[in-house]
Design a protein around this motif. Structure first.
Motif, PDB file in Angstrom:
ATOM      1  N   LYS A  26       0.842  -1.108   0.012  1.00 39.20           N
ATOM      2  CA  LYS A  26       0.004  -0.285  -0.025  1.00 39.20           C
ATOM      3  C   LYS A  26       0.923   1.102   0.104  1.00 39.20           C
ATOM      4  N   LEU A  27       1.030   1.692  -1.213  1.00 41.14           N
ATOM      5  CA  LEU A  27       2.131   3.082  -1.250  1.00 41.14           C
ATOM      6  C   LEU A  27       1.300   4.247  -1.204  1.00 41.14           C
ATOM      7  N   GLY A  28       1.821   5.234  -0.578  1.00 44.92           N
ATOM      8  CA  GLY A  28       1.357   6.505  -0.547  1.00 44.92           C
ATOM      9  C   GLY A  28       2.420   7.334  -1.521  1.00 44.92           C
ATOM     10  N   VAL A  29       1.818   8.480  -1.906  1.00 43.36           N
ATOM     11  CA  VAL A  29       2.783   9.222  -2.565  1.00 43.36           C
ATOM     12  C   VAL A  29       2.399  10.795  -2.346  1.00 43.36           C
ATOM     13  N   TRP A  30       3.385  11.331  -2.095  1.00 44.57           N
ATOM     14  CA  TRP A  30       3.246  13.017  -2.046  1.00 44.57           C
ATOM     15  C   TRP A  30       4.156  13.558  -2.949  1.00 44.57           C
ATOM     16  N   TYR A  31       3.596  14.500  -3.846  1.00 45.92           N
ATOM     17  CA  TYR A  31       4.320  15.068  -4.698  1.00 45.92           C
ATOM     18  C   TYR A  31       4.596  16.704  -4.360  1.00 45.92           C
ATOM     19  N   PRO A  32       5.684  17.179  -4.047  1.00 42.15           N
ATOM     20  CA  PRO A  32       5.986  17.961  -3.558  1.00 42.15           C
ATOM     21  C   PRO A  32       5.548  19.400  -4.652  1.00 42.15           C
ATOM     22  N   GLU A  33       5.305  20.500  -4.164  1.00 43.78           N
ATOM     23  CA  GLU A  33       5.017  21.652  -5.077  1.00 43.78           C
ATOM     24  C   GLU A  33       5.726  21.938  -6.168  1.00 43.78           C
ATOM     25  N   GLU A  34       7.152  22.050  -5.937  1.00 43.51           N
ATOM     26  CA  GLU A  34       8.201  22.199  -6.787  1.00 43.51           C
ATOM     27  C   GLU A  34       8.231  20.970  -7.964  1.00 43.51           C
ATOM     28  N   PHE A  35       7.765  19.914  -7.507  1.00 42.47           N
ATOM     29  CA  PHE A  35       7.684  18.749  -8.500  1.00 42.47           C
ATOM     30  C   PHE A  35       6.249  18.727  -9.423  1.00 42.47           C
ATOM     31  N   ALA A  36       5.296  19.119  -8.735  1.00 47.35           N
ATOM     32  CA  ALA A  36       4.039  19.100  -9.482  1.00 47.35           C
ATOM     33  C   ALA A  36       3.815  20.443 -10.620  1.00 47.35           C
ATOM     34  N   THR A  37       4.617  21.215 -10.079  1.00 49.06           N
ATOM     35  CA  THR A  37       4.584  22.433 -10.992  1.00 49.06           C
ATOM     36  C   THR A  37       6.108  22.440 -11.807  1.00 49.06           C
ATOM     37  N   HIS A  38       7.029  21.538 -12.040  1.00 49.35           N
ATOM     38  CA  HIS A  38       8.107  21.489 -12.551  1.00 49.35           C
ATOM     39  C   HIS A  38       8.055  22.156 -13.876  1.00 49.35           C
ATOM     40  N   GLU A  39       9.236  22.867 -14.162  1.00 53.24           N
ATOM     41  CA  GLU A  39       9.272  23.559 -15.408  1.00 53.24           C
ATOM     42  C   GLU A  39      10.897  23.714 -15.658  1.00 53.24           C
TER      43      GLU A  39
END
Lengths: 219, 247
Positions: free
Chosen positions: B49-62
């Motif tokens: 059962k894996l949880g995932v957390w996308y940090p802000e800078e990852f989710a808006t990466h450019e």
């Protein structure tokens, strides 16, 4: 209708550059009665750093085979790679027939392969490159109109090798190599007139014909 | 009579406004939003059962022209949405259950109960375009950093992984389309690398071996994953180094 089409077709033929092509073939265990209801997949090798086999070339070879023998089903490359993700990506694709055994140890992969009924996997490696460009052309635009003047020429060279894997026997059963080269010209007096040598198309026909001879019972 | 005079003025004003807007739009950077279809992985799910957390800078990466600032760059490539889409698809198919965490795991953060939480980030990104290299290929290379932690934020494993995508220039293909395709190829490669090497990361393998219920999972992700975790990890690193060498 014919009176318009004939000059156009003649013009197209005349405006094609010349192409020199060579095909080498070495095959074993040819299926003498064709491949039945099994399928074939044609894949491009893309793990080299400085080039990659063009997807449109792979499509061309697939179309060449399936259009000449309607009984042969060629699975679309993208569809195949997507349905077996991540096992046929440049990083993970099998490089030797023995690797298939390892791949089929995964039950979902083996099941998908059974669904696709893939009997032959054909890997094509190669590229068409442009070389020896020469000439110059100037184009201009003014109130009275636009036009070009000059002359350009370049040569294209194709080199492709197709390796045929028998999926059932997990063995390499053939190798087809084709090279083609041709010179294209573009004279321009007001309007540029391209005289293009169909180098990649000739390589596609060459490799396609040899693969067709291997796979089809009719050729 | 007055309205007959003002009507053309309004049209003229509108036309000037539209023209100015078009000219100003031409001055700003070209935005490329990476878009692609990412297939689900074909594999036996790892029983986690894996949880995932996308940090802000990852989710808006450019990324943008590294020689200039973001404002001065003539182009900006947004990969954040595509990153999230790819990792969501991959992780959903790769693990028996995937949960998006409410916050970054820490002792004070209330979160859903999972076996472990994965936190991905893009450590470094390099690109090459034909104008730089004179080779008719667009390339994108990324190094990811992964943290695998417990729900309370205690580290289980931390490792890096490289991904590489390239696309040749093609007739009638725009620069934007070529960059998009190279980015999609790099993301697919990242997914392939992660899927085939996750259980070979020494700390992850050791953690999974320590849990009796998960013991069988280590062999599930990759063919040839039955060898010792240390050797497998070395193989994975060699693969990553090979990619780096090709740069």
């Amino acid at each position: 209708m014919i009176k318009y089409c004939l000059p156009f077709a003649l013009g197209t033929l005349l405006l094609q550059g010349c192409v020199t092509s060579t095909v080498d073939e070495m095959v074993f265990n040819e299926p003498v009665e064709g491949i039945g209801d099994a399928t074939v997949v044609i894949l491009g090798r893309r793990h080299a750093s400085d080039y990659e086999t063009e997807p449109d070339f792979i499509e061309c070879v697939g179309d060449h085979i399936s259009s000449r023998d309607k009984t042969i089903t060629v699975v679309d490359e993208i569809e195949f790679v997507n349905s077996l993700y991540p096992w046929f990506e440049p990083r993970t694709a099998p490089l030797h027939p023995a690797d298939i055994e390892r791949l089929l140890e995964q039950e979902p992969v083996a099941e998908r392969m059974r669904e696709l009924k893939t009997e032959y996997m054909i890997w094509i490696d190669g590229v068409t490159v442009r070389s020896d460009s020469a000439g110059s052309m100037t184009c201009g635009i003014g109130p009275g109109g636009a036009g070009c003047f000059g002359f350009g020429t370049w040569s294209n060279d194709s080199n492709y090798e197709a390796v045929i894997w028998d999926f059932t026997d997990r063995a390499e059963v053939g190798r087809v190599n084709t090279t083609a080269s041709g010179q294209s010209y573009m004279p321009a007096v007001v309007v540029p007139i391209p005289i293009i040598a169909p180098v990649q198309g000739t390589a596609c026909d060459g490799i396609g014909d040899q693969l067709l001879e291997f796979l089809s019972s009719e050729y | 009579m007055r309205s007959m005079i003002t009507a053309p003025d309004n049209r003229l004003f509108s036309a000037v406004l539209v023209l100015t807007a078009m000219l100003l739009a031409g001055c700003g950077p070209t935005h490329v939003k990476v878009e692609g279809n990412f297939p689900a992985p074909l594999m036996e799910p790892v029983p986690l059962k894996l949880g995932v957390w996308y940090p802000e800078e990852f989710a808006t990466h450019e990324f943008f022209d590294e020689a200039k600032s973001r404002r001065e760059s003539s182009w900006v490539v947004n990969t954040g949405d595509a990153q999230v889409a790819m990792w969501d698809t991959l992780l959903s198919g790769m693990f028996s259950e995937l949960t998006h965490m409410k916050g970054r795991p820490s002792p004070s953060q209330m979160n859903q109960v999972v076996d472990a939480v994965l936190i991905p980030s893009v450590d470094e990104l390099q690109y090459a375009i034909p104008q730089h290299t004179n080779v008719k290929v667009y390339e994108i290379w990324m190094r990811y950093r992964f943290e695998l932690v417990t729900v309370r934020g205690k580290p289980i494993a931390e490792w890096t992984m490289s991904a590489y995508g390239k696309t040749p220039t093609a007739f009638l293909r725009s620069d934007q389309a070529a960059v998009n395709l190279a980015a999609v190829m790099a993301l697919r490669d990242a997914g392939a690398n992660f899927a085939t090497n996750f259980t070979r990361v020494p700390e992850v393998a050791a953690w999974m071996q320590s849990k009796p219920a998960r013991r069988g999972a280590a062999a599930a992700t990759a063919p040839g994953a039955k060898a010792s975790p240390v050797n497998e990890s070395a193989g994975g690193q060699a693969g990553a180094e090979r990619q780096e060498d090709s740069k």
